[in-house]
Design an enzyme around this catalytic site. Structure first.
Site, PDB file in Angstrom:
ATOM      1  N   CYS A  82      -4.304   1.517  -7.750  1.00  0.00           N
ATOM      2  CA  CYS A  82      -3.627   1.381  -6.460  1.00  0.00           C
ATOM      3  C   CYS A  82      -2.103   1.480  -6.642  1.00  0.00           C
ATOM      4  O   CYS A  82      -1.609   2.549  -6.955  1.00  0.00           O
ATOM      5  CB  CYS A  82      -4.096   0.100  -5.769  1.00  0.00           C
ATOM      6  SG  CYS A  82      -3.911   0.202  -3.992  1.00  0.00           S
ATOM      7  N   HIS A 175      -9.542  -0.741  -6.065  1.00  0.00           N
ATOM      8  CA  HIS A 175      -9.358  -1.937  -6.902  1.00  0.00           C
ATOM      9  C   HIS A 175     -10.637  -2.242  -7.679  1.00  0.00           C
ATOM     10  O   HIS A 175     -11.441  -3.070  -7.235  1.00  0.00           O
ATOM     11  CB  HIS A 175      -9.023  -3.144  -6.016  1.00  0.00           C
ATOM     12  CG  HIS A 175      -7.613  -3.179  -5.537  1.00  0.00           C
ATOM     13  ND1 HIS A 175      -6.648  -3.998  -6.080  1.00  0.00           N
ATOM     14  CD2 HIS A 175      -7.001  -2.489  -4.562  1.00  0.00           C
ATOM     15  CE1 HIS A 175      -5.508  -3.816  -5.460  1.00  0.00           C
ATOM     16  NE2 HIS A 175      -5.687  -2.906  -4.522  1.00  0.00           N
ATOM     17  N   GLU A 177     -11.078  -4.057 -10.119  1.00  0.00           N
ATOM     18  CA  GLU A 177     -11.112  -5.455 -10.602  1.00  0.00           C
ATOM     19  C   GLU A 177     -11.699  -6.404  -9.551  1.00  0.00           C
ATOM     20  O   GLU A 177     -11.987  -7.550  -9.846  1.00  0.00           O
ATOM     21  CB  GLU A 177      -9.703  -5.905 -11.031  1.00  0.00           C
ATOM     22  CG  GLU A 177      -8.749  -6.307  -9.927  1.00  0.00           C
ATOM     23  CD  GLU A 177      -8.162  -5.125  -9.148  1.00  0.00           C
ATOM     24  OE1 GLU A 177      -8.577  -3.967  -9.360  1.00  0.00           O
ATOM     25  OE2 GLU A 177      -7.290  -5.379  -8.296  1.00  0.00           O
TER      26      GLU A 177
HETATM   27  N1  GLN Z   1       0.377   0.143  -0.523  1.00  0.00           N
HETATM   28  C1  GLN Z   1       0.728  -0.452  -1.785  1.00  0.00           C
HETATM   29  C2  GLN Z   1       1.924   0.258  -2.390  1.00  0.00           C
HETATM   30  O1  GLN Z   1       2.420   1.176  -1.861  1.00  0.00           O
HETATM   31  C3  GLN Z   1      -0.414  -0.414  -2.743  1.00  0.00           C
HETATM   32  C4  GLN Z   1      -1.504  -1.324  -2.271  1.00  0.00           C
HETATM   33  C5  GLN Z   1      -2.315  -1.936  -3.385  1.00  0.00           C
HETATM   34  O2  GLN Z   1      -1.964  -1.872  -4.551  1.00  0.00           O
HETATM   35  N2  GLN Z   1      -3.359  -2.586  -2.993  1.00  0.00           N
HETATM   36  O3  GLN Z   1       2.368  -0.135  -3.426  1.00  0.00           O
END
Ligand code: GLN
Length: 194
Positions: A82, A175, A177
């Site tokens: 992410c 995610h 995890e």
């Molecule tokens: N939208 C977040 C970002 O731009 C990422 C979201 C996440 O890691 N769950 O960093």
């Protein structure tokens, strides 16, 4: 490499604890990385989810950005999830102007790219090399808008790549995890340990 890999989990901000737990369940030793000296002990690295703009700032103020960039550039395996995927990407759309990335993975991403109405969602995805579906949790996830020809797609959602890999780098929009299922972390450990 030792049988018990030592995995550094970037612990400046975000979802680092759940990554460490998953890796420990798989038999790895984990190191919380907050300053450059922590990197010395690490065979591989995880960049967790969180907020990539904040992580970028904290990487600079903790003087970790350049040493971490050096480790990744010299082939230390790294798994970004992410926000961690955003930190690895060559191009970032809808980022902050001062947001930095390591620019080592030949993809472009759009921050929060799955759209407001679907800011967060969960779905089953098929992952190359896994024998049954993986429950993927997407939270304001980055959307891959361009993928380089040398990058392997390990999983898609709606026809778009959401888990990708190059030689030493793996990155997930979701995610892993949070899935109660350590198989994606196991894929990464296989990359680390060969
Ligand atoms: N939208 C977040 C970002 O731009 C990422 C979201 C996440 O890691 N769950 O960093």
């Amino acid at each position: 490499m030792s049988a018990r890999a030592r995995i550094g989990v970037l612990a400046l901000q975000g979802a680092f604890a759940a990554h460490a737990s998953a890796l420990q369940r798989l038999g790895a030793t984990t190191v919380e990385v907050r300053v450059a000296a922590d990197l010395e002990q690490c065979d591989a690295l995880v960049l967790p989810g969180g907020e990539s703009t904040t992580m970028s700032q904290l990487l600079e103020t903790s003087q970790l950005f350049d040493p971490l960039a050096e480790r990744i550039a010299t082939g230390t395996p790294v798994f970004g999830t992410c926000a961690g995927m955003i930190l690895l990407s060559k191009g970032i759309a809808d980022g902050r102007p001062d947001q930095r990335s390591f620019a080592v993975l030949d993809i472009d991403v759009q921050r929060n790219g799955f759209g407001r109405q679907r800011d967060s969602f969960e779905t089953e995805i098929d992952v190359l090399g896994l024998d049954r579906a993986f429950h993927a949790v997407f939270i304001r996830a980055p959307r891959i808008s361009r993928i380089g020809s040398q990058i392997e797609t390990l999983a898609t959602h709606g026809g778009e790549p959401v888990l990708v890999r190059s030689k030493t780098i793996m990155a997930a929009s979701f995610h892993p995890e949070l899935a109660d299922d350590d198989r994606v972390h196991q894929l990464f450990l296989t990359m680390v340990q060969g």
